[in-house]
Design an enzyme around this catalytic site. Structure first.
Site, PDB file in Angstrom:
ATOM      1  N   LEU A  25       0.813  -1.262   0.012  1.00  0.00           N
ATOM      2  CA  LEU A  25       0.069  -0.108   0.176  1.00  0.00           C
ATOM      3  C   LEU A  25       0.758   1.366   0.064  1.00  0.00           C
ATOM      4  O   LEU A  25       0.544   2.270  -0.704  1.00  0.00           O
ATOM      5  CB  LEU A  25      -0.870  -0.058   1.045  1.00  0.00           C
ATOM      6  CG  LEU A  25      -1.906  -1.182   1.097  1.00  0.00           C
ATOM      7  CD1 LEU A  25      -2.719  -1.023   2.431  1.00  0.00           C
ATOM      8  CD2 LEU A  25      -2.878  -0.868   0.053  1.00  0.00           C
ATOM      9  N   GLY A  26       1.915   1.252   0.615  1.00  0.00           N
ATOM     10  CA  GLY A  26       2.843   2.423   0.657  1.00  0.00           C
ATOM     11  C   GLY A  26       3.971   2.088   1.564  1.00  0.00           C
ATOM     12  O   GLY A  26       4.179   1.031   2.094  1.00  0.00           O
TER      13      GLY A  26
ATOM     14  N   GLY B 192       9.290   6.226   6.406  1.00  0.00           N
ATOM     15  CA  GLY B 192      10.848   6.197   6.808  1.00  0.00           C
ATOM     16  C   GLY B 192      11.165   4.999   7.338  1.00  0.00           C
ATOM     17  O   GLY B 192      12.046   4.708   7.703  1.00  0.00           O
ATOM     18  N   MET B 193      10.268   4.389   8.125  1.00  0.00           N
ATOM     19  CA  MET B 193      10.397   3.448   9.078  1.00  0.00           C
ATOM     20  C   MET B 193       9.890   1.883   8.778  1.00  0.00           C
ATOM     21  O   MET B 193      10.166   0.904   9.547  1.00  0.00           O
ATOM     22  CB  MET B 193       9.780   3.713  10.556  1.00  0.00           C
ATOM     23  CG  MET B 193      10.506   4.952  11.189  1.00  0.00           C
ATOM     24  SD  MET B 193      10.113   5.424  12.737  1.00  0.00           S
ATOM     25  CE  MET B 193      10.699   6.915  13.075  1.00  0.00           C
ATOM     26  N   GLY B 194       8.922   1.815   7.969  1.00  0.00           N
ATOM     27  CA  GLY B 194       8.362   0.612   7.490  1.00  0.00           C
ATOM     28  C   GLY B 194       7.676   0.642   6.255  1.00  0.00           C
ATOM     29  O   GLY B 194       7.319   1.597   5.420  1.00  0.00           O
TER      30      GLY B 194
ATOM     31  N   VAL C 167       3.868  -0.507   4.490  1.00  0.00           N
ATOM     32  CA  VAL C 167       2.361  -0.971   4.718  1.00  0.00           C
ATOM     33  C   VAL C 167       1.952  -1.996   3.719  1.00  0.00           C
ATOM     34  O   VAL C 167       2.045  -1.459   2.444  1.00  0.00           O
ATOM     35  CB  VAL C 167       1.575   0.178   5.009  1.00  0.00           C
ATOM     36  CG1 VAL C 167      -0.025  -0.201   5.182  1.00  0.00           C
ATOM     37  CG2 VAL C 167       2.104   1.191   6.079  1.00  0.00           C
TER      38      VAL C 167
ATOM     39  N   LYS D 202       1.817  -3.150   9.078  1.00  0.00           N
ATOM     40  CA  LYS D 202       3.103  -2.372   8.811  1.00  0.00           C
ATOM     41  C   LYS D 202       4.138  -3.247   9.300  1.00  0.00           C
ATOM     42  O   LYS D 202       4.361  -3.536  10.350  1.00  0.00           O
ATOM     43  CB  LYS D 202       2.999  -1.250   9.600  1.00  0.00           C
ATOM     44  CG  LYS D 202       4.090  -0.013   9.672  1.00  0.00           C
ATOM     45  CD  LYS D 202       3.936   0.963  10.561  1.00  0.00           C
ATOM     46  CE  LYS D 202       5.069   1.870  10.574  1.00  0.00           C
ATOM     47  NZ  LYS D 202       5.178   2.901  11.466  1.00  0.00           N
TER      48      LYS D 202
ATOM     49  N   ASP E  35       3.152  13.711  15.000  1.00  0.00           N
ATOM     50  CA  ASP E  35       3.424  13.611  13.530  1.00  0.00           C
ATOM     51  C   ASP E  35       2.282  13.947  12.692  1.00  0.00           C
ATOM     52  O   ASP E  35       1.994  13.073  11.655  1.00  0.00           O
ATOM     53  CB  ASP E  35       4.222  12.364  13.061  1.00  0.00           C
ATOM     54  CG  ASP E  35       4.956  12.373  11.808  1.00  0.00           C
ATOM     55  OD1 ASP E  35       5.152  13.392  11.359  1.00  0.00           O
ATOM     56  OD2 ASP E  35       5.215  11.297  11.234  1.00  0.00           O
TER      57      ASP E  35
END
Length: 425
Positions: free
Chosen positions: A28-29, A32-34, A36, A50, A144
């Site tokens: 899906l996308g 910066g950290m994982g 999905v 995720k 965030d």
């Protein structure tokens, strides 16, 4: 089964096929950290999973932060976020599964269709204010909030990605000299004193998100993140293009000092006053029109029309006399009771009057014929009235009391919701 293939080089070129017992079907996308993924549970429930990047999976500090993200996401109800279904922060590649929410992100929507119309913008503002109230109520600061972390679902916006959120009781603290966040959507205190960031920081970033939704850009824009950081801390926001009714509220959200910003509850109260002039305008009863003799069948005071929008509900009291035009009488009871006006006979009293007259009258047929004759010359009967005529009277026919000449008794007939009275001669 072979692992999923992903376009690109590096550690993410080959992605895992499963996260726990959830099969990863599509990507899906990526952040910066994982990454999905779209996945399905054994029962067929669609999930968004995720999976942490491999490089971060080897970092003990990051694992601690991921455990904190899972805990924060689980604290918040699913009304305004994606509910956590399952997670394993201790896996070789830590992962978290949430309910899949169909719909674009706010960033995708604005990029595809341009700035939001004012009505949609007001609904977005209200939805995000409710979401932040829900998040802050359980002691979590998101830290965030940005357009790519807002999903536009059918039932309202959903806030996602608690990757750098922090519960109040968390033992993890931001290291000195380390900034975490997205500069165009960060609050001044996130640059100046990141270890003291509280719920008011989410309100500032909400203001930045709303400017982006309204204009397609942020209130502080530059190609350099360092220039943006300076603008956030020192400069006034650029609200050009923001609807005039929302601009003052968004400006308050973008106040430099946390104590000068509204809380989510204050935001919702002010939004209700803004909506009163727009979204709810059709539901505000208007004043009575001054037309005479144009009313339909008479009703008892509890159910007579209050505006051009139609009859008012039985449970709604009449407005105070001050809201009427000239000639209205004062209220004769406590709040919530029907208001009797001069020249109007209450329904129950009228019923007893008609019963009494019916007992006295002996020639109903003759009375009816006389009534028909009177209706033909209704103008002359109206001119003979002694009762004052008012501009706001909705039922002009009830303003005149029939007066017998020569000592006779008026004869009254009720039919089709109307009362017709005639007198001898």
């Amino acid at each position: 089964m072979s692992p999923q293939r992903n376009i690109g080089a590096g550690a993410e070129a080959e992605l895992p096929e499963y996260a726990g017992h959830y099969r990863l079907e599509a990507r899906l996308g990526s952040g910066g950290m994982g990454v999905v993924h779209l996945a399905r549970s054994t029962s067929g429930l669609r999930l968004a999973v995720k999976v942490v990047h491999a490089e971060f999976a080897r970092d003990p500090e990051f694992r601690g932060r991921f455990r904190q993200e899972v805990a924060a996401a689980r604290r918040v109800s699913g009304a305004f976020t994606a509910s956590v279904v399952d997670a394993d922060p201790e896996a070789g590649r830590p992962w978290m599964a949430t309910l899949f929410i169909p719909g674009p992100t706010l960033a995708e929507e604005v990029k595809r269709n341009g700035p939001m119309a004012p009505a949609r913008l007001r609904r977005l503002t209200a939805g995000l204010a409710e979401a932040l109230r829900d998040i802050h109520r359980v002691g979590v600061v998101h830290r965030d909030l940005k357009p790519s972390n807002v999903l536009l679902a059918e039932d309202g916006p959903k806030v996602i990605d608690f990757g750098i959120s922090r519960p109040k009781d968390s033992e993890l603290r931001t290291e000195t000299g380390k900034l975490i966040g997205t500069p165009p959507f960060m609050a001044p205190e996130q640059f100046r004193r990141p270890r003291e960031v509280g719920p008011a920081a989410d309100i500032f970033t909400l203001g930045s998100v709303l400017v982006h939704a309204a204009t397609g850009r942020g209130p502080f824009d530059s190609d350099s993140p360092y220039v943006v950081a300076y603008q956030v801390v020192h400069d006034e926001p650029d609200l050009t293009g923001v609807p005039e009714d929302l601009a003052p509220l968004i400006r308050r959200c973008l106040a430099k000092e946390p104590e000068d910003r509204p809380t989510p509850d204050e935001l919702m109260r002010e939004l209700r006053s803004v909506a009163a002039s727009y979204d709810t305008q059709l539901f505000v009863p208007g004043q009575r029109a001054g037309a005479q003799g144009a009313a339909g069948p008479e009703r008892e005071p509890e159910s007579e029309p209050e505006s051009a929008m139609g009859p008012a509900p039985d449970s709604v009291p009449h407005p105070a006399p001050a809201a009427d035009q000239a000639g209205s009488g004062p209220a004769d009871g406590a709040a919530g009771k029907p208001v009797r006006r001069p020249g109007r006979w209450p329904g129950r009293w009228m019923g007893r009057r008609l019963a009494l007259v019916a007992g006295v009258c002996v020639l109903v047929v003759g009375s009816t014929l006389t009534a028909v004759e009177l209706l033909g010359g209704g103008k002359e009967a109206a001119h003979g009235s002694d009762a004052p005529r008012t501009a706001s009277a909705a039922f002009a026919g009830w303003q005149a009391r029939p007066v017998a000449q020569g000592g006779g008794v008026p004869h009254c007939v009720s039919a089709a919701g109307r009362v017709v009275c005639a007198e001898p001669g």
